[in-house]
Design a protein around this motif. Structure first.
Motif, PDB file in Angstrom:
ATOM      1  N   UNK A  97       0.814  -1.214   0.000  1.00 17.57           N
ATOM      2  CA  UNK A  97       0.000   0.000   0.000  1.00 17.57           C
ATOM      3  C   UNK A  97       0.845   1.260   0.000  1.00 17.57           C
ATOM      4  N   UNK A  98       1.988   1.219   0.697  1.00 19.01           N
ATOM      5  CA  UNK A  98       2.856   2.404   0.720  1.00 19.01           C
ATOM      6  C   UNK A  98       3.345   2.744  -0.684  1.00 19.01           C
ATOM      7  N   UNK A  99       3.622   1.707  -1.479  1.00 15.70           N
ATOM      8  CA  UNK A  99       4.036   1.934  -2.863  1.00 15.70           C
ATOM      9  C   UNK A  99       2.898   2.549  -3.674  1.00 15.70           C
ATOM     10  N   UNK A 100       1.692   2.033  -3.463  1.00 18.51           N
ATOM     11  CA  UNK A 100       0.531   2.543  -4.185  1.00 18.51           C
ATOM     12  C   UNK A 100       0.300   4.016  -3.859  1.00 18.51           C
ATOM     13  N   UNK A 101       0.378   4.361  -2.577  1.00 16.00           N
ATOM     14  CA  UNK A 101       0.200   5.750  -2.166  1.00 16.00           C
ATOM     15  C   UNK A 101       1.277   6.646  -2.763  1.00 16.00           C
ATOM     16  N   UNK A 102       2.502   6.137  -2.819  1.00 17.30           N
ATOM     17  CA  UNK A 102       3.598   6.927  -3.365  1.00 17.30           C
ATOM     18  C   UNK A 102       3.421   7.162  -4.866  1.00 17.30           C
ATOM     19  N   UNK A 103       2.899   6.173  -5.573  1.00 15.12           N
ATOM     20  CA  UNK A 103       2.615   6.344  -7.003  1.00 15.12           C
ATOM     21  C   UNK A 103       1.586   7.446  -7.207  1.00 15.12           C
ATOM     22  N   UNK A 104       0.504   7.423  -6.428  1.00 19.06           N
ATOM     23  CA  UNK A 104      -0.546   8.440  -6.559  1.00 19.06           C
ATOM     24  C   UNK A 104       0.023   9.829  -6.254  1.00 19.06           C
ATOM     25  N   UNK A 105       0.760   9.936  -5.163  1.00 15.62           N
ATOM     26  CA  UNK A 105       1.340  11.237  -4.789  1.00 15.62           C
ATOM     27  C   UNK A 105       2.317  11.739  -5.842  1.00 15.62           C
ATOM     28  N   UNK A 106       3.172  10.866  -6.326  1.00 13.81           N
ATOM     29  CA  UNK A 106       4.189  11.273  -7.289  1.00 13.81           C
ATOM     30  C   UNK A 106       3.565  11.683  -8.616  1.00 13.81           C
ATOM     31  N   UNK A 107       2.566  10.937  -9.065  1.00 13.37           N
ATOM     32  CA  UNK A 107       1.878  11.281 -10.307  1.00 13.37           C
ATOM     33  C   UNK A 107       1.332  12.701 -10.241  1.00 13.37           C
ATOM     34  N   UNK A 108       0.730  13.061  -9.112  1.00 10.47           N
ATOM     35  CA  UNK A 108       0.150  14.396  -8.963  1.00 10.47           C
ATOM     36  C   UNK A 108       1.253  15.452  -8.826  1.00 10.47           C
ATOM     37  N   UNK A 109       2.305  15.122  -8.084  1.00  8.35           N
ATOM     38  CA  UNK A 109       3.372  16.101  -7.842  1.00  8.35           C
ATOM     39  C   UNK A 109       4.111  16.457  -9.125  1.00  8.35           C
TER      40      UNK A 109
END
Length: 327
Positions: A97-109
């Motif tokens: 899940x931490x990887x999934x959250x990081x993907x979402x955050x990075x995509x937006x950033x």
């Protein structure tokens, strides 16, 4: 129409070979793929790279990820996003899940698009079910039953790190059918799986999983996925799948992958549905997002990836029935 330049990485999954003929795409480079796997008529057009890092040095705008080890794919997705590339990823895109959250955050950033190859609920025949539910035709959703089966082969990956294992690789369809077709969230999930019938002594590949779920409106859902489906020459399709959504005023169903698509209400009886009604081309929409900079996929990224989140959780903590004893 502006063509989007695409780089292919790996062939462990549903790599987008069709994009060679796509009018809105141009495949410019590949890595992690043997040249002989590329259609002969297109080999001379490509730059073959020795690594993902080299692929990211090309002018590819979108990287299609089918990483050799699915357990490494989240890291690859983040590397592509940080390099300013859009990403189109095979399932599951992450193992934690931490990887999934990081993907979402990075995509937006970084302002780059990220999507899984998550088209199933938005294409025929399932888009017709989704539209029927959204219209309120069968009333409030009461229960969902879904099934996804593939044929069994001893060659299936023995190590879940390769493709994610049965829950993450196949069970994700159950979650997509349930959440994306109904618009409801799963709030609770119980999974039980077994490797019964897997004769490979060193193989950890599970052959069947059952899910029991609670949904956000109080409805319930169940799903089964397995490697026990029919195969050629006795069957005319690769997978075998059924979805039924029961409402308080009827039901809507797709039988055998769209062979029968219909709904029932007491007032109207049985009514056939056009399987193409409401369907979109997921890949085309992803390309249009890149061209326009607008969010065009019908659901937010968190909703798109919610099924992935749930199979990650289930894959980490299932009740396993490996030898007849519960663990």
């Amino acid at each position: 129409m502006e063509k989007i330049k695409i780089g292919l990485y790996g062939d462990n999954g549903h790599q987008i070979w069709f994009a060679f003929q796509h009018p809105g795409a141009e495949i410019v480079a590949a890595a992690g793929i043997a040249p002989e796997k590329i259609p002969a008529e297109h080999r001379s057009e490509l730059r073959f790279c020795d690594s993902l890092d080299e692929l990211l040095q090309t002018d590819a705008q979108l990287i299609s990820l089918c990483s050799p080890l699915r357990s490494e794919q989240a890291r690859h997705a983040l590397r592509c996003l940080e390099a300013g590339r859009h990403v189109y990823a095979e399932k599951p895109c992450a193992f934690r899940e931490e990887e999934l959250d990081e993907i979402i955050r990075t995509s937006r950033r970084v302002g780059r698009r990220f999507h899984e190859m998550a088209s199933v609920a938005f294409q025929a025949p399932y888009a017709a079910l989704r539209k029927c539910v959204a219209a309120g035709t069968i009333g409030e959703v009461l229960q969902v039953v879904s099934q996804k089966s593939y044929p069994w082969r001893l060659e299936r990956p023995a190590d879940e790190q390769v493709d994610g294992g049965l829950i993450r690789q196949v069970g994700i369809y159950n979650l997509r059918f349930i959440e994306h077709l109904t618009g409801l969230r799963v709030t609770e999930l119980f999974a039980r799986e077994t490797r019964l019938g897997n004769q490979g002594p060193q193989s950890e590949c599970r052959r069947a999983v059952s899910f029991s779920m609670a949904l956000s409106n109080g409805a319930i859902a169940s799903g089964v996925s397995n490697y026990a489906g029919p195969c050629a020459p006795h069957w005319n399709s690769w997978g075998y799948e059924n979805v039924r959504i029961f409402g308080v005023n009827g039901f809507v169903e797709s039988v055998n992958g769209g062979e029968t698509v219909r709904y029932y209400t007491p007032e109207q009886g049985i009514v056939p549905l056009d399987p193409n009604d409401g369907a979109i081309d997921w890949f085309d929409t992803v390309l249009d997002e890149i061209r326009t900079g607008k969010e065009l996929i019908p659901v937010p990224l968190e909703t798109e990836l919610s099924p992935t989140r749930w199979v990650i959780r289930a894959g980490e903590r299932p009740l396993r029935n490996l030898t007849g004893q519960e663990h």
